[in-house]
Structure formats: C-alpha cells, structure tokens
Design a protein around this motif. Structure first.
Motif, short mmCIF file in Angstrom:
data_model
loop_
_atom_site.label_atom_id
_atom_site.label_comp_id
_atom_site.label_asym_id
_atom_site.label_seq_id
_atom_site.Cartn_x
_atom_site.Cartn_y
_atom_site.Cartn_z
N ALA A 58 47.13 -22.72 24.56
CA ALA A 58 48.27 -22.58 23.65
C ALA A 58 48.96 -21.23 23.83
O ALA A 58 50.18 -21.11 23.62
N LEU A 59 48.21 -20.20 24.22
CA LEU A 59 48.81 -18.88 24.45
C LEU A 59 49.85 -18.92 25.55
O LEU A 59 50.77 -18.08 25.58
N PHE A 60 49.72 -19.88 26.47
CA PHE A 60 50.63 -19.97 27.62
C PHE A 60 51.51 -21.23 27.53
O PHE A 60 52.11 -21.62 28.52
N ARG A 61 51.53 -21.83 26.34
CA ARG A 61 52.36 -23.01 26.07
C ARG A 61 52.09 -24.16 27.06
O ARG A 61 52.99 -24.84 27.53
N VAL A 62 50.82 -24.34 27.38
CA VAL A 62 50.41 -25.42 28.27
C VAL A 62 50.52 -26.74 27.52
O VAL A 62 50.22 -26.82 26.32
N ASP A 63 50.93 -27.78 28.21
CA ASP A 63 51.00 -29.11 27.62
C ASP A 63 49.65 -29.48 27.03
O ASP A 63 48.61 -29.37 27.69
N LYS A 64 49.65 -29.94 25.77
CA LYS A 64 48.39 -30.22 25.08
C LYS A 64 47.58 -31.33 25.76
O LYS A 64 46.35 -31.31 25.72
N ARG A 65 48.27 -32.27 26.39
CA ARG A 65 47.54 -33.35 27.07
C ARG A 65 46.77 -32.81 28.26
O ARG A 65 45.64 -33.23 28.52
N CYS A 66 47.36 -31.87 28.98
CA CYS A 66 46.66 -31.24 30.12
C CYS A 66 45.48 -30.41 29.62
O CYS A 66 44.38 -30.47 30.18
N ALA A 67 45.72 -29.63 28.56
CA ALA A 67 44.66 -28.80 28.01
C ALA A 67 43.51 -29.66 27.50
O ALA A 67 42.33 -29.31 27.68
N ALA A 68 43.84 -30.80 26.89
CA ALA A 68 42.80 -31.69 26.35
C ALA A 68 41.95 -32.28 27.46
O ALA A 68 40.75 -32.52 27.28
N ARG A 69 42.55 -32.52 28.61
CA ARG A 69 41.76 -33.03 29.74
C ARG A 69 40.76 -31.97 30.21
O ARG A 69 39.60 -32.27 30.49
N VAL A 70 41.20 -30.72 30.31
CA VAL A 70 40.29 -29.65 30.72
C VAL A 70 39.21 -29.44 29.66
O VAL A 70 38.03 -29.26 29.98
N ALA A 71 39.62 -29.48 28.40
CA ALA A 71 38.64 -29.34 27.31
C ALA A 71 37.60 -30.46 27.36
O ALA A 71 36.41 -30.22 27.12
N SER A 72 38.04 -31.66 27.70
CA SER A 72 37.10 -32.78 27.82
C SER A 72 36.16 -32.59 28.99
O SER A 72 34.96 -32.89 28.90
N ALA A 73 36.68 -32.08 30.10
CA ALA A 73 35.84 -31.80 31.26
C ALA A 73 34.76 -30.78 30.90
O ALA A 73 33.59 -30.91 31.30
N VAL A 74 35.13 -29.77 30.14
CA VAL A 74 34.16 -28.76 29.70
C VAL A 74 33.09 -29.41 28.82
O VAL A 74 31.89 -29.12 28.96
N GLU A 75 33.51 -30.30 27.92
CA GLU A 75 32.54 -30.95 27.04
C GLU A 75 31.64 -31.90 27.83
O GLU A 75 30.45 -32.03 27.52
N PHE A 76 32.18 -32.56 28.86
CA PHE A 76 31.33 -33.40 29.71
C PHE A 76 30.26 -32.54 30.39
O PHE A 76 29.08 -32.91 30.44
N MET A 77 30.67 -31.38 30.90
CA MET A 77 29.72 -30.49 31.57
C MET A 77 28.68 -29.96 30.58
O MET A 77 27.48 -29.91 30.87
N HIS A 78 29.15 -29.57 29.40
CA HIS A 78 28.23 -29.05 28.38
C HIS A 78 27.24 -30.13 27.95
O HIS A 78 26.03 -29.86 27.82
N THR A 79 27.72 -31.35 27.76
CA THR A 79 26.84 -32.43 27.33
C THR A 79 25.81 -32.76 28.40
O THR A 79 24.64 -33.02 28.08
#
Length: 296
Positions: A58-79
């Motif tokens: 959000a600090l760089f005004r990234v599209d939320k859908r793109c950010a959500a995909r990366v966030a999901s990838a992080v959660e997949f890795m964490h899980t």
C-alpha cells in the motif's frame, strides 16, 4: 485510519478469499492432498506476514489484487513450514491453532506432501503473470522468497534449532542468529515485498528490511514469553513446550522481564526504521507495537 484489529481482519478476509481461489478443489485422485492443504491453510492465525505484505504494498500504491497474491504465497509458504514443524521428526506437536495438526488429522505422509505442495504453490503464484506484469519483478519475488525460506533462511534456522536441542546450550548471540534465520527472514520478505512490487527505491527497501529485522526478533521474544506465560485457550497450543524440550530461548537466557524489555526496545527500533515514510506506514507501526503485547 481504521484500528489495527479491523485492518488485520480485513487483510485476513482478503487473503483467505484469494487463497481459496488459488487452491484447487479437485475431485480426482489428488483430492485428499488438496483437502489437507486447505485444512492447514484455513486453520486461522493472525495472518501477520500477509498483513506486512499488504501494508508494505500500500505504501507504493500496488494493486491490491497483486499484493493479495503475494500475501497468499507467503501464507502458503508459512503454512508449509508449520505442517512440517509439527511432524514427529521435528517438534512433534499434536495441535496447531486449537485443532489437530495436519499429520494428526490425516497422516504423516499426507502432511509431508501437503507441505511440499504448498511450498511449490507459493512459487507458482509468484511466477504467474497475474502477480505482476513485469517478469523481472516476478523473478525478484521468487528469488527473495526462496532465499528467505531456504538454507540461509527459515530452513537453516530450523536446522540450527534442531542441532541446539541435540548439542546443548546456546548463548544469546547464537539464539539471535537462529531466530533471524528461522523467523526473521520470512518477516523480512513479507515487509520488502511491497517495495519489490512497487519498484521502490533502495532507501525504502532497506527501511522496510530494517523494520522487519527488529520486528521479527521482537515477535519471537513475545512467542517465547507466551510459551512460558500464555494461556493455551488463547494460544491454541500447549505451553511449556520449549522448557520440556530443553530449548534455549530468549526467555530462558535473559529471564522474562529482561526479555520483555528487549522486545520493547526492538519495537522502538523497528518503528524508527519507518521514518522515511509518512503516516501511510502507521499500520506497520501499530502492528509492531501489537506483537509484543499480544496474548496469542
């Protein structure tokens, strides 16, 4: 600005919805594998790592859908890491987030495969054009997540942790290194992901990286304190596991009060690292303060 709990809930809802879309629902021979993957990904949790991704983006005004995909990838890795950590060969934990661990709900072989598949899915998501139009950005995301999760990151830290259980005591320097690898590197990737997606400056990238380094250590100290002082009803897992396993922790070396003071000092440093950003980084500052006072 909405309060932190509202922001965390909104992030969790967004990421959960995105993960649901990214996790297949087959009815063929692999169905059990995906059931185990979904079981572990939908177990709840604070979703702090995805929150760091979404807020840094959000600090760089990234599209939320793109950010959500990366966030999901992080959660997949964490899980994936949690599934494997709970196995008998590692921490041998029967519960996770208040319900049976993956290997208890299914079996050990299925749990191993579910973890492996989630790790692979994380990279598949990052490499997809839907995550970012620029292939160079996607490559950088894959490179940095692989480093954060690999031998000089989360896996390396876990190896040191296992060796420490076998070989004896560790000093504060060794524990700090262990936790920077095991916990801190994934927090660091989550925090700089926004700068990578938004093609931010080196200065902004390093500010987020430095924030995450202190944040990650403070988070781990808080985790160590919860293992000593926490309520199993709130933490969703048994307490006293570190002491029972003979693990050296920040708390076992420093004592609870000194460890708590150190965590607050680290959070002050984390907040200071965000000075290059304006009030847009306030959610990150609030998240930093939250991690040392949490009860789960």
């Amino acid at each position: 600005m909405a309060d932190l709990q509202t922001l965390l809930a909104e992030c969790a809802a967004t990421v959960d919805k995105t993960m649901d879309l990214l996790l297949p629902k087959p009815d063929d021979a692999e169905a059990l594998l995906f059931e185990a993957m979904r079981y572990s990904c939908t177990a709840g949790g604070k979703r702090l790592r995805p929150f760091l991704v979404m807020q840094s983006a959000a600090l760089f005004r990234v599209d939320k859908r793109c950010a959500a995909r990366v966030a999901s990838a992080v959660e997949f890795m964490h899980t994936y890491s949690l599934i494997h950590d709970d196995l008998p060969a590692m921490d041998n934990a029967d519960t996770r987030r208040g319900r049976p661990s993956c290997h208890k709900q299914f079996d050990e072989a299925t749990a191993i495969l579910a973890g492996d598949a989630l790790q692979a899915l994380a990279f598949e998501v990052l490499a997809a054009p839907e995550t970012h139009a620029d292939p160079a950005v996607r490559i950088e995301l894959v490179r940095e997540l692989s480093q954060a999760a690999g031998g000089h990151g989360m896996c390396g830290g876990q190896m040191i942790d296992l060796l420490a259980e076998r070989d004896g005591e560790m000093n504060i320097g060794a524990i700090t290194r262990l936790q920077r690898l095991k916990t801190g590197e994934m927090f660091a990737f989550s925090s700089v992901a926004g700068a990578i997606l938004g093609k931010g400056s080196y200065r902004s990238y390093m500010a987020l990286h430095n924030f995450a380094q202190e944040f990650g250590l403070a988070f781990q100290i808080a985790d160590d304190l919860l293992d000593v002082e926490g309520d199993p009803e709130k933490t969703g897992k048994p307490v006293g596991q570190d002491a029972a396993a003979g693990k050296a922790t920040f708390v076992s070396i420093l004592g609870a009060e000194r460890a708590r003071a150190q965590a607050h000092l680290l959070i002050d440093q984390a907040v200071h690292a965000l000075e290059v950003f304006d009030e847009a980084a306030d959610p990150l500052r609030e998240a930093a303060r939250y991690v040392v006072d949490r009860t789960n």
